[in-house]
Design an enzyme around this catalytic site. Sequence first.
Site, PDB file in Angstrom:
ATOM      1  N   HIS A 188       6.742  -0.404  -2.612  1.00  0.00           N
ATOM      2  CA  HIS A 188       7.236  -1.076  -3.732  1.00  0.00           C
ATOM      3  C   HIS A 188       6.886  -0.557  -5.273  1.00  0.00           C
ATOM      4  CE1 HIS A 188       8.662  -4.974  -1.742  1.00  0.00           C
ATOM      5  NE2 HIS A 188       7.970  -4.258  -0.792  1.00  0.00           N
ATOM      6  N   MET A 243      10.037 -11.787   4.727  1.00  0.00           N
ATOM      7  CA  MET A 243       8.965 -12.496   4.054  1.00  0.00           C
ATOM      8  C   MET A 243       9.459 -12.515   2.542  1.00  0.00           C
ATOM      9  SD  MET A 243       5.896 -10.517   5.364  1.00  0.00           S
ATOM     10  CE  MET A 243       5.844  -9.915   7.269  1.00  0.00           C
ATOM     11  N   SER A 244      10.709 -12.535   2.177  1.00  0.00           N
ATOM     12  CA  SER A 244      11.135 -12.758   0.763  1.00  0.00           C
ATOM     13  C   SER A 244      12.295 -13.643   0.710  1.00  0.00           C
ATOM     14  CB  SER A 244      11.355 -11.316   0.275  1.00  0.00           C
ATOM     15  OG  SER A 244      12.492 -10.793   0.986  1.00  0.00           O
ATOM     16  N   ASN A 288      13.543  -3.314  12.126  1.00  0.00           N
ATOM     17  CA  ASN A 288      12.935  -3.450  13.419  1.00  0.00           C
ATOM     18  C   ASN A 288      13.438  -4.569  14.285  1.00  0.00           C
ATOM     19  OD1 ASN A 288      11.264  -4.931  11.298  1.00  0.00           O
ATOM     20  ND2 ASN A 288      10.534  -5.776  13.193  1.00  0.00           N
ATOM     21  N   TYR A 334       2.786 -13.731   0.296  1.00  0.00           N
ATOM     22  CA  TYR A 334       1.770 -13.170   1.041  1.00  0.00           C
ATOM     23  C   TYR A 334       0.738 -12.096   0.038  1.00  0.00           C
ATOM     24  CZ  TYR A 334       4.404  -8.620   1.517  1.00  0.00           C
ATOM     25  OH  TYR A 334       5.443  -7.559   1.488  1.00  0.00           O
ATOM     26  N   GLU A 335       1.227 -11.704  -0.970  1.00  0.00           N
ATOM     27  CA  GLU A 335       0.403 -10.775  -1.732  1.00  0.00           C
ATOM     28  C   GLU A 335      -0.501 -12.110  -2.663  1.00  0.00           C
ATOM     29  OE1 GLU A 335       2.573  -7.690  -4.322  1.00  0.00           O
ATOM     30  OE2 GLU A 335       4.126  -9.007  -3.431  1.00  0.00           O
ATOM     31  N   ALA A 367      14.179  -5.890   3.519  1.00  0.00           N
ATOM     32  CA  ALA A 367      14.081  -5.308   4.815  1.00  0.00           C
ATOM     33  C   ALA A 367      13.747  -6.597   5.768  1.00  0.00           C
ATOM     34  CB  ALA A 367      12.853  -4.418   4.962  1.00  0.00           C
ATOM     35  N   SER A 372      11.772  -3.633   0.061  1.00  0.00           N
ATOM     36  CA  SER A 372      11.021  -2.637   0.519  1.00  0.00           C
ATOM     37  C   SER A 372      11.874  -1.492   0.741  1.00  0.00           C
ATOM     38  CB  SER A 372      10.289  -2.838   1.775  1.00  0.00           C
ATOM     39  OG  SER A 372       9.531  -3.958   1.657  1.00  0.00           O
ATOM     40  N   HIS A 409       5.705 -11.241  -3.680  1.00  0.00           N
ATOM     41  CA  HIS A 409       5.941 -12.031  -2.340  1.00  0.00           C
ATOM     42  C   HIS A 409       4.830 -13.012  -2.194  1.00  0.00           C
ATOM     43  CE1 HIS A 409       7.317  -7.907  -1.584  1.00  0.00           C
ATOM     44  NE2 HIS A 409       8.157  -8.649  -0.892  1.00  0.00           N
ATOM     45  N   HIS A 465       4.438  -1.598   9.735  1.00  0.00           N
ATOM     46  CA  HIS A 465       5.212  -1.242   8.328  1.00  0.00           C
ATOM     47  C   HIS A 465       5.666   0.030   8.169  1.00  0.00           C
ATOM     48  CE1 HIS A 465       5.882  -2.342   4.033  1.00  0.00           C
ATOM     49  NE2 HIS A 465       5.134  -1.427   3.763  1.00  0.00           N
TER      50      HIS A 465
END
Length: 301
Positions: free
Chosen positions: A75, A230-231, A254, A99-100, A127, A44, A97, A269
């Site tokens: 992206h 998440m990756s 973060n 989650y997509e 990230a 990201s 990902h 995000h």
Amino acid sequence: MQGRFHTFHTKALMYTSYEDYEATAKWLLPQTEQRPKVAIICGSGLGGLAEKLENRDVIPYRDIPNFPQTTVEGHQGQLVFGTLEGHQCVCMQGRFHTYEGFDVYQVTYPVRVFSLLGVRTLVVTNAAGGLNSSFSVGDIMLIKDHINMPGLVGNNPLCGPNDDRFGVRFPCMSDAYDRDLMALAQQTAEEQGIGAFLQQGVYCMVGGPTYESIAEGRALRTLGADAVGMSTALEVVVARHCGLRVLGFSLITNKVVMSDDDSTLKANHAEVLVACNNRAQDLQGLVRGILAQMPLDPEDL
Ligand code: HPA
């Protein structure tokens, strides 16, 4: 008996075959004169590295047979072939990902294609949220190990019939992140004056898309993770299976909320993208510096 066999056979058809990866690789080869030995997956907000390649050939994912398509803001979705610091590279500007809605085989599809193209080294960036309280937003974490949370619960991209042409049935993951490349990264960061921002730690991959609850953040820290995202872990598992060397970086965008006291610090995000923009240049410079010092593949000389 026949019925049971048939059920297994139907399931097996869900897995991507060697011929699918090969068809994609064969389609890609005539699109570029580059013969990459290094693949870089840009996380990201970290796609800027692909802009730095020389003699670029850009191929949108939508044109590539069998390739999934990206959907996330921040992206892009293209492969960029080119030369960086003397190395022929292929960059993924935008990754896939779970989650997509992609399955673990789609998420990792490009990695096997890269290996068939002749790639020997994979650089992964992402990230991530900081779990280690000594990390600050903007730190870069050199990934020394991972916790593949989806894999631990059975959603591993190596589940299914093993194809020995890629690798062994039960691959080792205790040496997933290459120690020599880590040492080179550490040394390069110090030479570039960003050693103070370079941390080392364990990356935990979760499924997302939700950011962690307080209890989840604390649980992941207790498990030994320093950063969460998440990756990455899925791609690394497949890369190691087919014998690629791996170097990984997390940009800490973060701090994960770890107690009720800081629960007003909600992860979002937009915050992640701002932190990326601020430190992305340093991470790009670091990767370039590493490539500049990494010996060329003997075949390229
Ligand atoms: N959690 C999970 N993934 C992330 C985070 C986070 O806090 N920040 C960036 N990616």
